[in-house]
Design an enzyme around this catalytic site. Structure first.
Site, short mmCIF file in Angstrom:
data_model
loop_
_atom_site.label_atom_id
_atom_site.label_comp_id
_atom_site.label_asym_id
_atom_site.label_seq_id
_atom_site.Cartn_x
_atom_site.Cartn_y
_atom_site.Cartn_z
N ARG A 52 34.78 45.77 38.34
CA ARG A 52 33.72 45.41 39.28
C ARG A 52 32.95 46.65 39.67
NH1 ARG A 52 35.99 40.39 41.59
NH2 ARG A 52 36.68 39.43 39.65
N GLU A 57 31.21 47.47 42.02
CA GLU A 57 30.81 47.35 43.42
C GLU A 57 31.00 48.67 44.14
OE1 GLU A 57 32.01 43.41 45.57
OE2 GLU A 57 33.57 43.90 44.12
N ARG A 103 40.48 47.10 50.41
CA ARG A 103 40.83 46.00 49.50
C ARG A 103 40.16 46.10 48.14
NH1 ARG A 103 38.92 44.15 53.76
NH2 ARG A 103 37.05 43.41 52.73
N HIS A 104 39.26 47.05 47.95
CA HIS A 104 38.45 47.07 46.73
C HIS A 104 38.74 48.25 45.82
CE1 HIS A 104 36.03 44.18 49.06
NE2 HIS A 104 35.68 43.72 47.87
N GLU A 119 42.58 37.12 51.30
CA GLU A 119 42.45 36.39 50.05
C GLU A 119 43.10 37.15 48.89
OE1 GLU A 119 39.08 36.83 47.66
OE2 GLU A 119 40.58 36.00 46.30
N SER A 139 41.14 33.35 43.98
CA SER A 139 40.11 32.34 44.00
C SER A 139 40.31 31.47 42.77
CB SER A 139 38.72 32.99 43.91
OG SER A 139 38.15 33.06 45.17
N ARG A 150 46.45 43.49 45.06
CA ARG A 150 46.40 42.90 46.40
C ARG A 150 47.70 42.20 46.76
NH1 ARG A 150 40.41 40.38 47.69
NH2 ARG A 150 39.30 42.34 47.41
#
Lengths: 578, 578
Positions: free
Chosen positions: B341, B343, B349-350, B498, B501, B552
């Site tokens: 990712r 991002e 969390r990332h 979370e 998903s 996670r």
């Protein structure tokens, strides 16, 4: 609720009966209002034509109405109408039994099955045979015959089944029966299903892009843009086989073929057997990163990408990270994951992304410990594969013939030094290899020739070449303390083709720096500096390991003509889809 | 043979005794040959100086010679001289016993051990204690005491052991004994090793970049360039803890700490338990590609790279490939591998690369089958983790305190609809969430608040939110046939965060195209066109699944302050090393 089936089988929408007539009349009116009025004769003619067409449309409408009424009557009278049709979700009460579990206890009993329609054949108007494929090559014959009183199976239901397009997915409720004769076309040959309910869950296309027969045949060509070397052309009849290109463009049919599913199962087992053996031998698994900060194993053949204003690279191997795990105190590690090579190599052995099975372990008293462990894991894989994947291997061989993979007996493993291998080539190999020397690396044709000599001489397709020349190995390879012309490094071979490179690595920072300089590698270059420093942070035990190409092991074991057949989604310089 | 140890402990090279004198004389000669001759006084002075220095050098040489002679004599007299020293490869004849396997049967018997020197302490000149760490937190106290007759242990040997730098790697032969009192500083507290041979295989640095105590303490800061949100500051005393930055710069010490090894073991078990459960439930593993031809899940947050004159992208998830496996006839699949990712998210969390645990399965009669399977695999992981990693979890908790992870009883799983979750937030959540609506996605603070309510109300840290609003889910999510405002899609949570998903995917091409257009996605865009076409190649059964972030799950289960602590080599916008 979105009812997709409308697209696959659109209801016939009859045009309003009056439409053509109205249009014709409108045309005439427009003419009458126009600048140049038509002649009386023309008007009469148009009128007659319109009348005729109106009559025609009326008759057509009447016919359609009659057909619809008949259909409606038929539907009302179709006592089986709830036993078939297109459904998104189907709930059936009969027990689910996998085809591989059928036995005589099931005879006469109801079962349910979800499967692909692999073939269908109407027998007159009242009976239809359908071949149903559950998974892999597990298929069974289904029979649907109209019941005398139209229940549970009506003539309409039989007709509907006969019209289901191939490779549609269906849910079936049926009674298990013995067929009159064994069904040769299905793997389950001693039972058949007498269908009482059948629903289409997802329709296949009207015309398949790749038929199951062609998908399950040997590939006719691996060429893309005239680039692929060493083409392999199958003996299949024309139309019965397709190119790899066609297979990959029709990935779903490619994957559904029993051939490809058998290869996938073999691959899955190779991977599982690898992990299983290592876990039993105190190895820890870990995940190395793919994104790395420097092209640390040499600038060529590495993919680079922009990374938040800097550059990142895709790891060409987990080498450095395996070593960090050892230095970091894990003693024995393995990892399974993607590795990337930006090589523009269009050969049957190369892909730009492939799955690596990697091992690294502490060396306690001799680097041969690593060779023995690597031999151990590969023998574990080969031996158990023969057992666990017996059917799959036989299936693949029926399409890509191969001789059984020969393994050495325990204690009779073939381990030659590189120099011994070159000597064999000089003395027993083909003419052109009479002058090979001990200090230059082997070419692929040399490797294959040596493989043939070894198979003949030692009766094995699996062997090790050890003590590769210093010049042929990277800067982290440990030189043989007894002879610095060679390294404590080896390749493993299957059928004369390399599947693994490995060796002892230098674990002491000063020695590593010295060998880097000797090989013309700058120990202060980005990525390398950090690498050397790792060995300075704390004492790192001697260690060694190797990296196995999963795709190659599968392809060479099964003697497939191209490693791309062993991959799930092969990546080559010309292919990133699907 | 490259003897690296020379670098770590260079032999004292005394300069030739005559060298300084000769040099001084040469200087004087040069002066005599010069243009401007020195005065007689100056000459005399220089002569006197040279003589004095020659005397001084002579005396120094004599002293050194005497020391060397004494040393040589000592060495000759060192009856233990073969029992210690720097060695690259060490072969010992005593049996190897792992520290975890020590029992009373071993008392009085010889064993061998390879371990890191974690601590050492001289007791006078004749005795030394060394803490030896084998793996993880498995450590034992070693005692080395000079034997009265200098054999097997000499005074020199004890002195040498006392000088070994910390985190050096050693091989030891010793007798197992009961210590007078249990050794509190070592995990093996009821035995100690009376060392008879000890060799240093790889030396640690003179000064560690990160001490074991600091490495095994809570991280003092996760900040990099002031970017990391929600800093977690440990309570450790200053000097006893370090920043994540320091940990990663000293990756070897970071990894060697029992804390990090415990986390790695938990991670390894999560991964294994995941695969184990799925295999038992007829799932097939496969490897999706990382390199893909189009940024098919949306252009943002995707890494792109040049690929042989074209562009490639790094897969943001294996989503499409899992679906192709289902359409390709595998029925149930899972994969474990890296996802990427791009991002620029600096949160606890990332990461830009992480390990995905992905599942996809055919839906037979209800999409709840998928939810139950996903719950099943996660409960299997959590329950067995508690058993298999009891010690590791306790160790982590001693550094990062956390409450035990609460699981629901079987049959009492908490599955709320998204709307029910929002209602709970409105009615029982904090003031600021009184007006949340059912058609907008939850924020991270909302999720955490809901997690707290659910823990209190239902006594579980693990639960499912189902039926997410249509607007919050991607184009491939299946709308609920009974209420198209919501989707058959869910998130799974741990401690209000979370971890997964998932949902049912659209399996019919016309429905997929229609929803794409509704969501403003072009079904003819590169990558998407090929995706939709897959469902046209053959009927694809309804299916669903989910993607779990391994990092996670580990971090939230252990309640670590940052997901980077659960990764082997964390990748963030500012970090690609090590």
């Amino acid at each position: 609720m979105a009812d997709e089936q409308k697209t696959a089988a659109p209801p016939s929408e009859a045009p309003p009966a009056s439409a053509p007539a109205t249009d014709a009349a409108a045309g005439a009116d427009a003419g009458a209002d126009g600048e140049a009025g038509p002649s009386k004769k023309a008007l009469k003619k148009a009128e007659a034509k319109a009348k005729k067409e109106a009559e025609k449309a009326k008759r057509a409408a009447e016919r359609e109405a009659a057909t619809a009424a008949a259909k409606a009557k038929e539907d009302t009278e179709d006592k089986a109408k709830d036993n078939y049709g297109d459904r998104e979700i189907v709930t059936l009460s009969a027990p689910k039994v996998a085809l591989r579990d059928y036995n005589d206890d099931h005879i006469g009993k109801p079962v349910k099955l979800r499967a692909w329609v692999q073939n269908s054949r109407m027998q007159g108007a009242k009976m239809c045979f359908v071949e149903l494929r559950e998974i892999g090559d597990w298929s069974i014959q289904g029979v649907i015959a109209a019941s005398p009183d139209g229940e549970p199976v009506s003539k309409q239901m039989v007709k509907w089944v006969g019209a289901i397009s191939l490779e549609s997915y269906v849910a079936v409720e049926a009674t298990v029966q013995k067929p009159l004769d064994p069904v040769k076309s299905c793997r389950v040959s001693n039972y058949e299903l007498h269908i009482t309910k059948i629903y289409c869950i997802a329709r296949g296309p009207e015309m398949l892009g790749l038929t199951m027969n062609a998908s399950n045949a040997a590939i006719s060509s691996f060429d893309v843009d005239g680039k692929m070397q060493e083409l392999s052309v199958s003996d299949a009849a024309p139309g019965q086989s397709a190119t790899l290109e066609t297979h990959l463009e029709n990935i779903i049919m490619h994957k559904r073929a029993p051939l490809q599913q058998a290869i996938q199962t073999v691959r899955e087992n190779v991977r599982d057997l690898f992990a299983e053996y290592l876990k039993k031998n105190d190895f820890h698994s870990f995940e190395p990163p793919c994104l790395i900060g420097a092209a640390s194993e040499g600038g060529a053949n590495v993919f680079g990408l922009p990374y938040f204003g800097k550059s990142a690279y895709l790891a060409q191997s987990p080498q450095f990270y395996k070593q960090m795990e050892i230095a970091g105190g894990r003693k024995r590690v393995y990892c399974i994951g993607p590795v990337f090579r930006a090589e523009n190599s269009n050969t049957p052995r190369h892909m730009t992304e492939f799955t690596g099975l990697d091992i690294e372990m502490e060396i306690e008293e001799s680097y041969h410990e690593v060779i023995y462990t690597l031999e151990g894991v590969l023998k574990h894989i080969f031996r158990n594969l023969e057992e666990r994947c017996k059917d799959e291997i036989a299936l693949v061989r029926s399409i890509y013939p191969s001789e059984p993979f020969k393994l050495p007996e325990d204690g009779k493993e073939v381990r030659l030094t590189f120099a011994e291998g070159q000597k064999l080539l000089r003395e027993e190999g083909p003419e052109e290899f009479r002058n090979v020397t001990d200090d230059e690396d082997m070419s692929t044709p040399q490797e294959k020739a040596l493989g043939a000599i070894i198979r003949k001489k030692y009766g094995t397709d699996f062997y090790v070449l050890d003590k590769f020349p210093e010049s042929a190995r990277p800067f982290y390879a440990k030189e043989d303390p007894a002879n610095p012309q060679v390294t404590n490094a080896y390749d493993f071979f299957m059928r004369g083709q390399e599947i693994m490179s490995g060796g002892q690595r230098i674990n002491l920072p000063a020695e590593l720096e010295a060998r880097m300089r000797k090989k013309g590698v700058d120990p202060n270059a980005s990525g390398l500096k950090e690498y050397v420093n790792v060995f300075r942070q704390g004492g790192c035990p001697p260690h060694g390991g190797g990296g196995i190409g999963l795709d190659r092991v599968v392809a060479f074991y099964l003697n497939l003509p191209n490693v791309q057949l062993a991959a799930y989604y092969p990546r080559t310089p010309s292919r990133l889809f699907p």
